[in-house]
Design a protein around this motif. Structure first.
Motif, PDB file in Angstrom:
ATOM      1  N   ILE A 116      38.766 -16.006 100.363  1.00  0.00           N
ATOM      2  CA  ILE A 116      39.223 -14.871 101.090  1.00  0.00           C
ATOM      3  C   ILE A 116      39.609 -13.973  99.570  1.00  0.00           C
ATOM      4  CG2 ILE A 116      41.099 -13.730 102.271  1.00  0.00           C
ATOM      5  CD1 ILE A 116      40.329 -15.548 104.545  1.00  0.00           C
ATOM      6  N   CYS A 117      40.487 -14.756  98.709  1.00  0.00           N
ATOM      7  CA  CYS A 117      40.766 -14.509  97.576  1.00  0.00           C
ATOM      8  C   CYS A 117      39.900 -13.472  96.627  1.00  0.00           C
ATOM      9  CB  CYS A 117      41.323 -15.408  96.556  1.00  0.00           C
ATOM     10  SG  CYS A 117      42.876 -16.184  97.254  1.00  0.00           S
ATOM     11  N   LYS A 118      38.479 -13.895  96.746  1.00  0.00           N
ATOM     12  CA  LYS A 118      37.682 -13.112  95.921  1.00  0.00           C
ATOM     13  C   LYS A 118      37.283 -11.986  96.650  1.00  0.00           C
ATOM     14  CE  LYS A 118      35.342 -17.411  94.359  1.00  0.00           C
ATOM     15  NZ  LYS A 118      34.287 -18.263  94.177  1.00  0.00           N
ATOM     16  N   ARG A 119      37.501 -11.813  98.089  1.00  0.00           N
ATOM     17  CA  ARG A 119      36.735 -10.849  98.455  1.00  0.00           C
ATOM     18  C   ARG A 119      37.938  -9.524  98.720  1.00  0.00           C
ATOM     19  NH1 ARG A 119      33.531 -10.037 103.269  1.00  0.00           N
ATOM     20  NH2 ARG A 119      32.359 -12.088 102.391  1.00  0.00           N
ATOM     21  N   ILE A 120      39.275 -10.009  98.616  1.00  0.00           N
ATOM     22  CA  ILE A 120      40.073  -8.729  98.748  1.00  0.00           C
ATOM     23  C   ILE A 120      40.078  -7.590  97.617  1.00  0.00           C
ATOM     24  CG2 ILE A 120      42.757  -8.154  98.242  1.00  0.00           C
ATOM     25  CD1 ILE A 120      43.200 -11.116  99.530  1.00  0.00           C
ATOM     26  N   PRO A 121      39.596  -7.918  96.357  1.00  0.00           N
ATOM     27  CA  PRO A 121      39.187  -6.468  95.405  1.00  0.00           C
ATOM     28  C   PRO A 121      38.199  -5.826  95.921  1.00  0.00           C
ATOM     29  CG  PRO A 121      39.699  -8.711  94.269  1.00  0.00           C
ATOM     30  CD  PRO A 121      39.545  -9.115  95.758  1.00  0.00           C
ATOM     31  N   GLN A 122      37.369  -6.419  96.863  1.00  0.00           N
ATOM     32  CA  GLN A 122      35.953  -5.612  97.388  1.00  0.00           C
ATOM     33  C   GLN A 122      36.411  -4.857  98.422  1.00  0.00           C
ATOM     34  OE1 GLN A 122      33.137  -8.950  97.896  1.00  0.00           O
ATOM     35  NE2 GLN A 122      33.601  -9.832  95.943  1.00  0.00           N
ATOM     36  N   VAL A 123      37.388  -4.997  99.205  1.00  0.00           N
ATOM     37  CA  VAL A 123      37.438  -4.293 100.526  1.00  0.00           C
ATOM     38  C   VAL A 123      38.058  -2.858 100.341  1.00  0.00           C
ATOM     39  CG1 VAL A 123      37.580  -6.650 101.860  1.00  0.00           C
ATOM     40  CG2 VAL A 123      39.809  -5.437 101.003  1.00  0.00           C
ATOM     41  N   THR A 124      38.986  -2.821  99.418  1.00  0.00           N
ATOM     42  CA  THR A 124      39.537  -1.448  99.172  1.00  0.00           C
ATOM     43  C   THR A 124      40.035  -1.108  97.759  1.00  0.00           C
ATOM     44  OG1 THR A 124      41.341  -0.097  99.487  1.00  0.00           O
ATOM     45  CG2 THR A 124      41.677  -2.266  99.900  1.00  0.00           C
ATOM     46  N   VAL A 125      39.950  -0.095  97.205  1.00  0.00           N
ATOM     47  CA  VAL A 125      40.246   0.179  95.614  1.00  0.00           C
ATOM     48  C   VAL A 125      41.832   0.003  95.604  1.00  0.00           C
ATOM     49  CG1 VAL A 125      38.277   1.451  95.349  1.00  0.00           C
ATOM     50  CG2 VAL A 125      40.082   2.705  96.041  1.00  0.00           C
ATOM     51  N   HIS A 126      42.427   0.320  96.796  1.00  0.00           N
ATOM     52  CA  HIS A 126      44.074   0.214  96.530  1.00  0.00           C
ATOM     53  C   HIS A 126      44.532  -1.118  96.669  1.00  0.00           C
ATOM     54  CE1 HIS A 126      43.744   4.633  96.988  1.00  0.00           C
ATOM     55  NE2 HIS A 126      42.794   4.307  98.263  1.00  0.00           N
ATOM     56  N   ALA A 134      39.938 -17.452  91.408  1.00  0.00           N
ATOM     57  CA  ALA A 134      38.609 -17.158  90.395  1.00  0.00           C
ATOM     58  C   ALA A 134      39.031 -16.509  89.271  1.00  0.00           C
ATOM     59  CB  ALA A 134      37.817 -16.579  91.306  1.00  0.00           C
ATOM     60  N   ARG A 135      38.494 -16.840  88.170  1.00  0.00           N
ATOM     61  CA  ARG A 135      38.612 -16.348  86.753  1.00  0.00           C
ATOM     62  C   ARG A 135      38.644 -14.962  86.942  1.00  0.00           C
ATOM     63  NH1 ARG A 135      38.852 -18.316  81.675  1.00  0.00           N
ATOM     64  NH2 ARG A 135      38.623 -16.614  79.951  1.00  0.00           N
ATOM     65  N   GLU A 136      37.600 -14.211  87.428  1.00  0.00           N
ATOM     66  CA  GLU A 136      37.287 -12.742  87.540  1.00  0.00           C
ATOM     67  C   GLU A 136      38.745 -11.998  88.233  1.00  0.00           C
ATOM     68  OE1 GLU A 136      34.506 -14.245  90.814  1.00  0.00           O
ATOM     69  OE2 GLU A 136      35.288 -14.937  88.844  1.00  0.00           O
ATOM     70  N   VAL A 137      38.990 -12.563  89.227  1.00  0.00           N
ATOM     71  CA  VAL A 137      40.013 -12.119  89.923  1.00  0.00           C
ATOM     72  C   VAL A 137      41.454 -11.995  89.285  1.00  0.00           C
ATOM     73  CG1 VAL A 137      41.699 -12.279  92.100  1.00  0.00           C
ATOM     74  CG2 VAL A 137      39.032 -12.565  92.199  1.00  0.00           C
ATOM     75  N   ALA A 138      41.507 -13.355  88.421  1.00  0.00           N
ATOM     76  CA  ALA A 138      42.760 -13.470  87.691  1.00  0.00           C
ATOM     77  C   ALA A 138      42.665 -12.628  86.499  1.00  0.00           C
ATOM     78  CB  ALA A 138      42.817 -15.018  87.118  1.00  0.00           C
ATOM     79  N   GLU A 139      41.664 -12.328  85.757  1.00  0.00           N
ATOM     80  CA  GLU A 139      41.419 -11.287  84.889  1.00  0.00           C
ATOM     81  C   GLU A 139      42.011  -9.878  85.120  1.00  0.00           C
ATOM     82  OE1 GLU A 139      37.546 -11.915  83.250  1.00  0.00           O
ATOM     83  OE2 GLU A 139      38.104 -13.446  81.959  1.00  0.00           O
ATOM     84  N   MET A 165      49.673 -15.289  93.714  1.00  0.00           N
ATOM     85  CA  MET A 165      49.449 -16.901  93.311  1.00  0.00           C
ATOM     86  C   MET A 165      48.206 -17.519  93.466  1.00  0.00           C
ATOM     87  SD  MET A 165      51.781 -20.128  93.535  1.00  0.00           S
ATOM     88  CE  MET A 165      51.396 -20.577  95.176  1.00  0.00           C
ATOM     89  N   ASN A 166      47.879 -17.520  94.791  1.00  0.00           N
ATOM     90  CA  ASN A 166      46.644 -17.792  95.420  1.00  0.00           C
ATOM     91  C   ASN A 166      45.329 -17.327  94.817  1.00  0.00           C
ATOM     92  OD1 ASN A 166      48.014 -19.679  97.138  1.00  0.00           O
ATOM     93  ND2 ASN A 166      48.038 -18.186  98.666  1.00  0.00           N
TER      94      ASN A 166
END
Length: 915
Positions: A848-858, A889-894, A883-884
């Motif tokens: 789910i952590c990887k999906r969060i940036p994809q659902v909304t630009v905000h 994932a590296r790309e999310v952390a970046e 933290m989670n």
């Protein structure tokens, strides 16, 4: 309401969990297994590492084994094995638990696994050898069941056997054996039916009970065996046992016949349907044969009174359709054609008259209920017209040409019909001469004749068609009887008639039938008779009937709740054998608690009514909320809950759907104030509400479900509904989420489910099974902010389930987007619930952590806003989510580090006020 977000892990917690485990080990070694269990349980609540949790579950299993709680020992050992399938200690402990639970085949499997993992371990080898011999003994015992069945029958049928304990043990063993499919088949194949018939023929109550209860096991859910037993024993013999004088034997026979009906109607419910249906032809002939003998039993002079009641109760349960969705009402039509006159024969019985059938105080009410059920089961005007003609012909047959005894039977039949299918009662009341005879017999010098006539007048006064006629002709007559009769039994009935006519205005303060103070005088007399134990219970019941009408008046309500003796007397009657008082007690309590439906009038309509000089209903000053609350407290102090719980337990036909609805209304009024709910639960209210919420009218079920919701919101559900009962509460609570329910019912249902969902995975699975999640999701879009918040909090706790977590990743779903957006709303409570859900989801389901940036630009600004919030709770939830996501994932952390997130976290990390 529980709406937790997971806490971040830390070194301090890790050390604490280790310390607790060490303490538990020391306590276990010292033999203090209860304290060791508590230490391991606390350590579990602080530990997140899977390997550490597995060890703690394994250690708890050892504690449970020592404490002889084998079900929990098996459950904990299983959790340890799920984490590590090669954990021999956990496997060995589970095998020990399974052995104690009697599941030897599963215990052997676990032990064989232990031996394969550690082939040189002598303890495992010895345990496997011992268990093997134990299973061999069990198989040997099974093989000699034949001889044991024979031995049991020999002991029971041996007339010279004087050892009562030995006979009782043999009877009990036979009953227990019949409950298992294999045992039941063994008894059946061992000429058991013939031997059971011999037990019935002994006419000894204990042996007859053993035979009947064994037959229940043989017939339960097995159509072919039931058909064979019915063919061998014959319906006349079974009906004869139902009609015996011994009350327990009659009740056991009633239970057996009910089981036989169910088996014949539903067919086999176990997984033998294939071979069964090849053996069994249409069972409708057997059903009709049984019903025919029940109808004959009703008019059999030699049948006992309670046998007759049991026959009526059986007919109520098995003849009418269970639901209007069933199209076939042929059984009801057949019973009306073949047996309506026999049923009316029971209803027309005048107690004490020459040649009258033996009846109990409940017989008339049961007859009325049966007639009502049959009438309700008719589908068209032609069927109803046939019912009316049969009733009219029966009444005429007694009224014309039978002199006074015949007229009395005719009037008694009218009373019975007015209490049941009132349409039919009104039709026969309009037959020529009936009403005149009622009025003239009211003045009879013979008490029995006067009783019949006055009761008929009272029941007629209850029906709108006759009310104006009776008001004109009957009031003066009833007043004369009330004032001048020397018999309390007559006066009390006359008073009830006056009460009914005097309460025509209902709760409308401005519409009183009697002069000022008359209603209070009548009520005082009712209470006096109610408390007079020298009067028989059947007569005192009429005092409650009177109060059921008089308590529309708020002054009467106030005086009644001040009279502790009268309340106690009414509760005592509610718990008595005479169940016909249930409806009157429930009606009185509904009036005292104001739990009837009352809508606030539209102000515009009021103005129009004033202009048109129409009547406007007025509320009594003593029906205001503060008076109602005071009355509820007084009823609770007097013990109303235990009386209601006792009423609900009744299996009597008097506990009709409408009666159940009244009781549900009272319960809802009793739990209105949060501080009263604990007392209601402690006196059995929680347990009583579950059946009320699952059966009865739709309104009644909803009221009971709402009462359950109120209890679940403010009490600890595990204490309010202990054991398996907590799982029975889920369905009623889910029913409150349906769209036709009110906003308040939706809100309370969601709040209650939130509490349940936070308790255990098994409860969450039950909520999922009841298909509640789509409804919970629907309410997350609700305009009303409190309902929206309750739905989001409920989803937060449901998110602990794997299935719900997967839903948030489903293709084309906006569930996750909604949660992220709600985490940025202005409403702080909604933000707390939504961000708590995100914290839970990202902790338990990393994809789910990887999906969060994809659902909304905000997403980024919403997370930053959480961390910068003045609320420590929101900051905490935001920190857990970040933290989670960093760990996922590296790309999310970046993306997170490229923003201002690192600076915000650095500032928060230095804040010593928020550890």
């Amino acid at each position: 309401v529980r709406s937790p977000g997971p806490c971040p892990t830390g070194a301090h917690r890790q050390v604490t969990a280790e310390q607790l485990r060490a303490r538990g080990n020391a306590l276990f070694q010292a033999g203090d297994h209860g304290a060791a269990l508590a230490a391991y349980t606390e350590a579990l609540s602080l530990s997140d590492a899977a390997s550490e949790r597995a060890v703690l579950h394994r250690n708890r299993a050892a504690c449970y084994l020592k404490l002889e709680d084998y079900i929990k020992a098996e459950a904990d050992a299983t959790k340890a094995i799920e984490a590590d399938g090669r954990d021999v200690k956990a496997l060995f402990r589970r095998s020990q638990a399974l052995q104690q639970l009697g599941r030897l085949d599963q215990a052997v499997t676990d032990l064989q696994r232990c031996v394969s993992l550690e082939p040189r371990n002598k303890a495992f080898q010895e345990a496997l050898r011992a268990l093997g011999s134990s299973m061999h003994e069990k198989m040997k015992a099974m093989s000699c069941t034949d001889s044991k069945v024979e031995q049991m029958f020999q002991i029971l049928l041996d007339l010279d056997e004087k050892d009562a304990d030995k006979k009782q043990k043999a009877a009990q063993n036979l009953i227990v054996l019949a409950r298992e499919e294999a045992g039941a088949e063994k008894i059946f194949q061992s000429d058991g039916v013939r031997l059971l018939m011999q037990l019935l023929d002994t006419a000894k109550a204990d042996l007859m009970l053993a035979a009947l209860r064994t037959l229940v096991g043989l017939c339960s859910g097995h159509r072919s065996r039931t058909t064979a037993i019915l063919a061998e024993m014959g319906a006349p013999r079974l009906a004869a046992v139902l009609g015996v004088e011994h009350e327990q034997v009659s009740l056991a026979a009633c239970n057996l016949l009910h089981v036989m009906f169910d088996s014949l109607k539903e067919g086999l419910q176990k997984d033998f349907r294939g071979k069964e249906d090849a053996l069994v032809l249409d069972s409708s002939r057997d059903l009709k044969q049984l019903i025919k003998h029940l109808l004959e039993l009703l008019v059999l002079e030699g049948a006992s009174a309670h046998g007759r009641d049991n026959a009526l109760n059986l007919l109520i349960k098995v003849v009418p359709r269970k639901s209007p969705k069933e199209t076939n009402n042929s059984l009801s039509l057949w019973v009306i054609d073949q047996g309506l006159k026999k049923i009316l024969e029971v209803g027309s019985t005048v107690c004490g008259s020459l040649g009258s059938l033996p009846v109990t105080e409940n017989t008339r009410m049961s007859t009325s209920v049966l007639l009502s059920k049959l009438y309700e089961d008719l589908k068209c005007d032609a069927e109803r017209e046939n019912f009316h003609h049969l009733c009219e012909d029966y009444v005429r047959s007694w009224f014309e040409g039978h002199e006074l005894p015949g007229k009395l039977r005719a009037i008694q039949t009218v009373s019975c019909l007015l209490q049941g299918p009132s349409d039919a009662g009104n039709r026969v009341l309009e037959l020529e001469g009936i009403m005149d005879s009622v009025l003239s017999l009211c003045a009879s010098v013979c008490e029995a004749h006067q009783l019949v006539a006055v009761e008929a007048l009272i029941h007629a006064a209850d029906k709108a068609k006759r009310a104006s006629f009776i008001t004109a002709n009957g009031v003066n007559l009833l007043k004369e009887i009330y004032k001048h009769s020397e018999r309390d039994s007559i006066r009390i009935r006359a008073l009830v008639g006056l009460c009914k006519l005097g309460s025509a205005g209902g709760t409308d303060f401005s519409m009183k039938q009697f002069a000022e103070g008359s209603t209070m005088k009548l009520a005082k007399q009712c209470r006096k008779w109610l408390c007079n134990e020298a009067i028989d219970a059947g007569t005192r019941r009429w005092a409650v009937e009177g109060l059921a009408y008089l308590t529309f008046d708020a002054d009467v309500k106030e005086e009644f709740v001040e009279d502790k003796a009268a309340m106690q007397a009414m509760f005592h009657l509610a718990k008595s054998e005479d169940r016909s008082v249930l409806y009157a007690v429930a009606s009185t309590l509904v009036n005292c608690t104001n739990s009837y439906d009352h809508e606030e009038p539209d102000p515009q309509m009021l103005e129009l009514a004033k202009y048109a000089k129409q009547h406007i209903p007025e509320q009594h000053p003593k029906d205001k909320p503060e008076f109602v609350r005071r009355r509820v407290r007084k009823l609770l102090t007097a013990g109303v809950v235990s009386a209601l719980a006792c009423m609900v337990k009744s299996e009597n036909p008097a506990l009709t759907s409408s009666c159940r609805e009244l009781i549900s209304r009272v319960f809802l009024a009793l739990v209105e104030e949060a501080e009263d709910r604990g007392g209601v639960v402690a006196q059995g209210g929680g347990k009583a509400l579950i059946p009320l919420s699952l059966e009865g009218t739709e309104v009644g079920q909803t009221k009971a479900a709402q009462a359950l919701a109120k209890i679940t919101i403010t009490s600890n559900p595990e204490m309010a509904f202990p054991g398996e009962r907590i799982y029975e509460v889920v369905r009623p609570l889910v029913s409150l989420l349906h769209l036709q329910r009110t906003g308040l019912e939706n809100f309370e249902g969601l709040m209650a489910l939130t509490n349940l969902a936070g308790i255990s995975e098994r409860l969450r699975q039950k909520i999922l099974k009841e298909r509640a999640v789509p409804m919970i999701e629907g309410y997350m879009f609700e305009e009303h902010e409190l309902i929206r918040l309750a739905a989001t909090e409920c989803m937060c706790n449901m998110a602990m389930s794997k299935e719900v977590q997967e839903m948030f990743l489903a293709e084309g779903s906006d569930r996750l987007k909604l949660m992220v957006l709600y985490s940025g709303e202005e409403d702080e409570k909604l933000r707390r619930a939504a961000s708590g859900t995100l914290a839970m989801l990202t902790s338990l389901h990393p994809p789910i952590c990887k999906r969060i940036p994809q659902v909304t630009v905000h997403w980024l600004e919403i997370l930053q806003a959480l961390l910068l919030s003045p609320s420590a709770e929101l900051q905490h939830r935001g920190a857990v989510v970040v933290m989670n996501m960093m760990a996922a994932a590296r790309e999310v952390a970046e993306q997170l580090i490229a923003s201002e997130m690192l600076e915000i976290l650095s500032v928060l990390a230095k804040d010593k006020d928020k550890p």
